[in-house]
Design a protein around this motif. Structure first.
Motif, short mmCIF file in Angstrom:
data_model
loop_
_atom_site.label_atom_id
_atom_site.label_comp_id
_atom_site.label_asym_id
_atom_site.label_seq_id
_atom_site.Cartn_x
_atom_site.Cartn_y
_atom_site.Cartn_z
N LEU A 14 -5.07 -7.35 0.18
CA LEU A 14 -4.85 -6.61 -1.10
C LEU A 14 -3.49 -6.34 -1.62
O LEU A 14 -3.28 -6.64 -2.56
N ASP A 15 -2.64 -6.43 -0.64
CA ASP A 15 -1.21 -6.16 -1.08
C ASP A 15 -0.53 -7.47 -1.64
O ASP A 15 -0.05 -7.54 -2.41
N GLU A 16 -1.22 -8.70 -0.75
CA GLU A 16 -0.58 -9.86 -1.36
C GLU A 16 -1.38 -10.05 -2.81
O GLU A 16 -0.45 -10.54 -3.57
N HIS A 17 -2.34 -9.78 -2.97
CA HIS A 17 -3.00 -10.21 -4.48
C HIS A 17 -3.17 -9.23 -5.49
O HIS A 17 -3.21 -9.47 -6.50
N GLY A 51 2.12 -1.42 -3.99
CA GLY A 51 1.98 -1.77 -2.56
C GLY A 51 0.59 -0.91 -1.95
O GLY A 51 0.12 -0.12 -2.50
N VAL A 52 0.17 -1.83 -0.93
CA VAL A 52 -1.03 -1.40 -0.36
C VAL A 52 -0.56 -1.09 1.29
O VAL A 52 -0.08 -2.15 1.96
N ALA A 63 0.11 3.15 -6.78
CA ALA A 63 0.30 2.74 -8.13
C ALA A 63 1.02 3.57 -8.84
O ALA A 63 0.70 4.68 -9.43
N ASP A 64 2.18 3.54 -9.03
CA ASP A 64 3.26 3.82 -9.66
C ASP A 64 3.46 5.57 -9.19
O ASP A 64 3.02 6.36 -10.27
N GLY A 65 2.99 5.94 -8.06
CA GLY A 65 3.14 7.43 -7.56
C GLY A 65 1.92 8.09 -7.10
O GLY A 65 1.88 9.09 -6.77
#
Length: 289
Positions: A14-17, A51-52, A63-65
């Motif tokens: 998930l982090d990569e995609h 990031g995940v 997602a942005d905080g």
């Protein structure tokens, strides 16, 4: 149930995609799955994924905080697609509990959190800090954290009268190990699932420590880079005793046995783990050590 190796692989995938993609829409198809109300999940929409991360068996998407955190429980899973649909989900219908839509650099992306069966446990949280999730705040050390050494495990086991099988599965004691990998770890360590934790001597604890890293490390390596659709089969392929009741133990050839409980079961090899003794298969029995 996905455990540390599968959750780590899902997190990396998930982090990569999703890193850099914007959240465009979130649909909650099950009221029971959402465990928080403030901030509302709609505040995630329009934010970019930064990031995940994994916390034990929890996955946290920043997602942005804000953080979208989920735990897949026993029957939950992740479905990822690069060709998402715009169909509106119906509340309480079908296996999809949550649908997340994203706008990535190369086009739309979709993630469904699904859950099979009638006993629901999948949980979703929207928080300002992952440690606001009670389950994350209560986690014990990760088996692959720098501070988790054999002396740490000696202290953990030496202070507990709990049976070692249950202790390994306790997320507040060691994070990330569930029913399947605890069976495999105990088999590799040649330890009875019902041995009392504090009864294990230093050599036995060393063997258990080595088995934790050996079993989980091999599974982590094999799961790395696999898509969510491939991870369940990869997990099953590693199992030597878990879910192998009636089959031959690959180490000694004895028959793999099972102890059943109300809603779960464990598997073990009598020759490898209990000196040939058969553990009684009823919940109220006095189990052999």
């Amino acid at each position: 149930m996905p455990e540390l190796p599968e959750v780590a692989a899902l997190t990396d995938f998930l982090d990569e995609h999703l890193r850099g993609a914007a959240v465009t829409k979130i649909q909650i198809a099950s009221v029971a799955v959402l465990k928080t109300a403030d901030p509302p999940f709609s505040e995630l929409e329009g934010r970019a994924v930064t990031g995940v991360r994994r916390f034990g068996k929890f996955i946290s998407m920043e997602a942005d905080g804000l953080y979208f955190v989920f735990h897949l429980a026993r029957a939950g899973w992740v479905r990822f697609t690069e060709t998402p649909t715009d169909i509106q989900l119906k509340m309480g219908k079908g296996p999809i509990a949550v649908r997340l839509s994203f706008s990535g650099a190369s086009g739309p992306l979709g993630v469904d959190l699904t859950e099979a069966g009638t006993k629901k446990g999948l949980a979703v949280y929207v928080v300002r800090d992952p440690h606001d999730v009670p389950g994350i705040a209560a986690l014990g050390p990760d088996p692959f954290s720098p501070g988790f050494d054999v002396d740490t495990l000696v202290q953990i086991l030496g202070s507990s009268s709990q049976q070692v099988k249950g202790l390994l599965r306790s997320q507040s004691v060691i994070a990330g190990i569930g029913n399947a990998y605890s069976d495999e770890i105990l088999h590799a360590a040649r330890t009875s699932p019902f041995a009392t934790a504090k009864s294990l001597d230093r050599n036995a604890v060393q063997g258990l420590y080595d088995a934790i890293h050996g079993i989980l490390g091999t599974a982590l390596q094999d799961a790395q880079g696999k898509a969510p659709s491939e991870l369940k089969d990869a997990k099953r392929s590693h199992m030597r005793v878990h879910a192998r009741t009636g089959e031959a133990c690959p180490v000694c050839g004895d028959t793999v046995r099972e102890v059943s409980f109300a809603d779960t079961a464990l598997q073990y090899c009598p020759t490898c783990q209990t000196k040939g003794k058969i553990l009684a298969d009823r919940r109220t029995s006095k189990f052999l050590k």
